[in-house]
Scaffold this motif. Structure first.
Motif, PDB file in Angstrom:
ATOM      1  N   HIS A 140       0.823  -1.218   0.000  1.00  0.00           N
ATOM      2  CA  HIS A 140       0.000   0.000   0.000  1.00  0.00           C
ATOM      3  C   HIS A 140       0.853   1.263   0.000  1.00  0.00           C
ATOM      4  O   HIS A 140       0.489   2.260  -0.608  1.00  0.00           O
ATOM      5  N   ALA A 141       2.000   1.216   0.654  1.00  0.00           N
ATOM      6  CA  ALA A 141       2.863   2.395   0.716  1.00  0.00           C
ATOM      7  C   ALA A 141       3.780   2.527  -0.503  1.00  0.00           C
ATOM      8  O   ALA A 141       4.033   3.642  -0.970  1.00  0.00           O
ATOM      9  N   TYR A 142       4.277   1.406  -1.022  1.00  0.00           N
ATOM     10  CA  TYR A 142       5.310   1.449  -2.064  1.00  0.00           C
ATOM     11  C   TYR A 142       4.971   0.648  -3.318  1.00  0.00           C
ATOM     12  O   TYR A 142       5.825   0.501  -4.188  1.00  0.00           O
ATOM     13  N   GLY A 143       3.770   0.121  -3.417  1.00  0.00           N
ATOM     14  CA  GLY A 143       3.403  -0.664  -4.589  1.00  0.00           C
ATOM     15  C   GLY A 143       3.562   0.140  -5.873  1.00  0.00           C
ATOM     16  O   GLY A 143       3.052   1.239  -5.988  1.00  0.00           O
TER      17      GLY A 143
ATOM     18  N   LEU B 169      11.986   0.198  -3.839  1.00  0.00           N
ATOM     19  CA  LEU B 169      12.257   0.299  -2.410  1.00  0.00           C
ATOM     20  C   LEU B 169      13.724  -0.010  -2.177  1.00  0.00           C
ATOM     21  O   LEU B 169      14.275  -0.932  -2.778  1.00  0.00           O
ATOM     22  N   TYR B 170      14.342   0.765  -1.325  1.00  0.00           N
ATOM     23  CA  TYR B 170      15.719   0.505  -0.919  1.00  0.00           C
ATOM     24  C   TYR B 170      15.713   0.197   0.570  1.00  0.00           C
ATOM     25  O   TYR B 170      15.132   0.927   1.372  1.00  0.00           O
ATOM     26  N   VAL B 171      16.355  -0.901   0.936  1.00  0.00           N
ATOM     27  CA  VAL B 171      16.492  -1.278   2.340  1.00  0.00           C
ATOM     28  C   VAL B 171      17.961  -1.095   2.699  1.00  0.00           C
ATOM     29  O   VAL B 171      18.821  -1.792   2.155  1.00  0.00           O
ATOM     30  N   PRO B 172      18.262  -0.172   3.593  1.00  0.00           N
ATOM     31  CA  PRO B 172      19.664   0.111   3.910  1.00  0.00           C
ATOM     32  C   PRO B 172      20.322  -0.991   4.732  1.00  0.00           C
ATOM     33  O   PRO B 172      19.650  -1.816   5.344  1.00  0.00           O
ATOM     34  N   VAL B 173      21.654  -0.963   4.754  1.00  0.00           N
ATOM     35  CA  VAL B 173      22.436  -1.915   5.527  1.00  0.00           C
ATOM     36  C   VAL B 173      22.601  -1.426   6.967  1.00  0.00           C
ATOM     37  O   VAL B 173      22.560  -2.212   7.909  1.00  0.00           O
TER      38      VAL B 173
ATOM     39  N   TYR C 131      11.714   5.127   7.981  1.00  0.00           N
ATOM     40  CA  TYR C 131      10.418   4.927   7.339  1.00  0.00           C
ATOM     41  C   TYR C 131       9.941   3.475   7.403  1.00  0.00           C
ATOM     42  O   TYR C 131       8.750   3.219   7.565  1.00  0.00           O
ATOM     43  N   LEU C 132      10.836   2.519   7.294  1.00  0.00           N
ATOM     44  CA  LEU C 132      10.424   1.116   7.365  1.00  0.00           C
ATOM     45  C   LEU C 132       9.977   0.731   8.776  1.00  0.00           C
ATOM     46  O   LEU C 132       8.993   0.012   8.944  1.00  0.00           O
ATOM     47  N   VAL C 133      10.682   1.214   9.773  1.00  0.00           N
ATOM     48  CA  VAL C 133      10.313   0.918  11.156  1.00  0.00           C
ATOM     49  C   VAL C 133       8.949   1.528  11.468  1.00  0.00           C
ATOM     50  O   VAL C 133       8.095   0.888  12.085  1.00  0.00           O
ATOM     51  N   ARG C 134       8.730   2.760  11.035  1.00  0.00           N
ATOM     52  CA  ARG C 134       7.429   3.407  11.272  1.00  0.00           C
ATOM     53  C   ARG C 134       6.308   2.681  10.542  1.00  0.00           C
ATOM     54  O   ARG C 134       5.190   2.616  11.030  1.00  0.00           O
ATOM     55  N   LEU C 135       6.603   2.110   9.386  1.00  0.00           N
ATOM     56  CA  LEU C 135       5.572   1.467   8.580  1.00  0.00           C
ATOM     57  C   LEU C 135       5.248   0.056   9.062  1.00  0.00           C
ATOM     58  O   LEU C 135       4.075  -0.290   9.231  1.00  0.00           O
TER      59      LEU C 135
ATOM     60  N   TYR D 269      17.329  -8.186   2.547  1.00  0.00           N
ATOM     61  CA  TYR D 269      17.471  -7.314   1.376  1.00  0.00           C
ATOM     62  C   TYR D 269      18.353  -6.101   1.614  1.00  0.00           C
ATOM     63  O   TYR D 269      18.557  -5.312   0.693  1.00  0.00           O
ATOM     64  N   GLY D 270      18.873  -5.927   2.798  1.00  0.00           N
ATOM     65  CA  GLY D 270      19.671  -4.747   3.116  1.00  0.00           C
ATOM     66  C   GLY D 270      20.863  -4.574   2.211  1.00  0.00           C
ATOM     67  O   GLY D 270      21.633  -5.505   2.001  1.00  0.00           O
ATOM     68  N   GLY D 271      21.000  -3.381   1.664  1.00  0.00           N
ATOM     69  CA  GLY D 271      22.132  -3.050   0.819  1.00  0.00           C
ATOM     70  C   GLY D 271      22.001  -3.448  -0.630  1.00  0.00           C
ATOM     71  O   GLY D 271      22.798  -3.041  -1.469  1.00  0.00           O
ATOM     72  N   GLU D 272      20.989  -4.251  -0.946  1.00  0.00           N
ATOM     73  CA  GLU D 272      20.779  -4.601  -2.354  1.00  0.00           C
ATOM     74  C   GLU D 272      20.301  -3.363  -3.112  1.00  0.00           C
ATOM     75  O   GLU D 272      19.734  -2.445  -2.522  1.00  0.00           O
ATOM     76  N   PRO D 273      20.500  -3.361  -4.420  1.00  0.00           N
ATOM     77  CA  PRO D 273      19.957  -2.247  -5.188  1.00  0.00           C
ATOM     78  C   PRO D 273      18.446  -2.169  -4.972  1.00  0.00           C
ATOM     79  O   PRO D 273      17.821  -3.126  -4.536  1.00  0.00           O
ATOM     80  N   HIS D 274      17.898  -1.035  -5.287  1.00  0.00           N
ATOM     81  CA  HIS D 274      16.453  -0.871  -5.165  1.00  0.00           C
ATOM     82  C   HIS D 274      15.744  -2.017  -5.885  1.00  0.00           C
ATOM     83  O   HIS D 274      16.208  -2.484  -6.914  1.00  0.00           O
ATOM     84  N   PHE D 275      14.640  -2.471  -5.322  1.00  0.00           N
ATOM     85  CA  PHE D 275      13.845  -3.470  -6.015  1.00  0.00           C
ATOM     86  C   PHE D 275      12.399  -3.003  -6.034  1.00  0.00           C
ATOM     87  O   PHE D 275      11.954  -2.270  -5.151  1.00  0.00           O
ATOM     88  N   ASP D 276      11.702  -3.412  -7.072  1.00  0.00           N
ATOM     89  CA  ASP D 276      10.321  -2.981  -7.243  1.00  0.00           C
ATOM     90  C   ASP D 276       9.404  -3.728  -6.294  1.00  0.00           C
ATOM     91  O   ASP D 276       9.521  -4.945  -6.129  1.00  0.00           O
ATOM     92  N   ILE D 277       8.497  -2.986  -5.698  1.00  0.00           N
ATOM     93  CA  ILE D 277       7.425  -3.587  -4.903  1.00  0.00           C
ATOM     94  C   ILE D 277       6.203  -3.623  -5.814  1.00  0.00           C
ATOM     95  O   ILE D 277       5.693  -2.575  -6.217  1.00  0.00           O
TER      96      ILE D 277
END
Length: 131
Positions: A33-36, A40-44, A52-56, A69-77
């Motif tokens: 719902h937030a990123y569809g 999305l980038y998940v940091p290391v 933002y991820l913790v709040r969500l 997924y941390g540190g991987e290039p952005h991936f589509d949601i």
């Protein structure tokens, strides 16, 4: 979405199925719902309470997502449209015996014709003249 229990996870895209297995359906659908439809980038680095991820999705789910997924290039949601449409259609069919086509169309922001089609109440009038 009103009822996640009605969602068939087999209709989700493979990446979303993987995320469901990791953090659960509820948190996965919050991501959808937030990123569809966007990346999305998940940091290391460690996530603080304001990230933002913790709040969500909460700290525990965010840390699981980060571990995978941390540190991987952005991936589509993905938007999970097929699965969400199936839930919507099932809800419409369940409400139809007690609700008018007009009210359902207004509630779901669809046309009356779409409601009738979903409920199997509409013949394809384009083919009636063929026979």
């Amino acid at each position: 979405m009103n009822n996640l229990a009605l969602l068939d996870t087999d209709l989700l895209e493979p990446i979303l199925q993987d995320i469901v297995a990791l953090i659960g359906l509820h948190h996965t659908m919050k991501l959808v719902h937030a990123y569809g439809g966007v990346r999305l980038y998940v940091p290391v680095q460690p996530l603080d309470d304001e990230h933002y991820l913790v709040r969500l999705i909460g700290a525990a789910a965010a840390k699981k997502l980060q571990a995978m997924y941390g540190g991987e290039p952005h991936f589509d949601i993905p938007k999970a449209e097929r699965a969400l449409r199936a839930v919507r259609d099932n809800e419409i069919r369940a409400k139809r015996p007690h609700t008018s086509v007009r009210l359902l169309a207004l509630e779901y922001r669809l046309t009356e014709r779409q409601i009738r089609t979903i409920c199997g109440e509409l013949e394809d009038d384009r083919q009636v003249g063929l026979f």
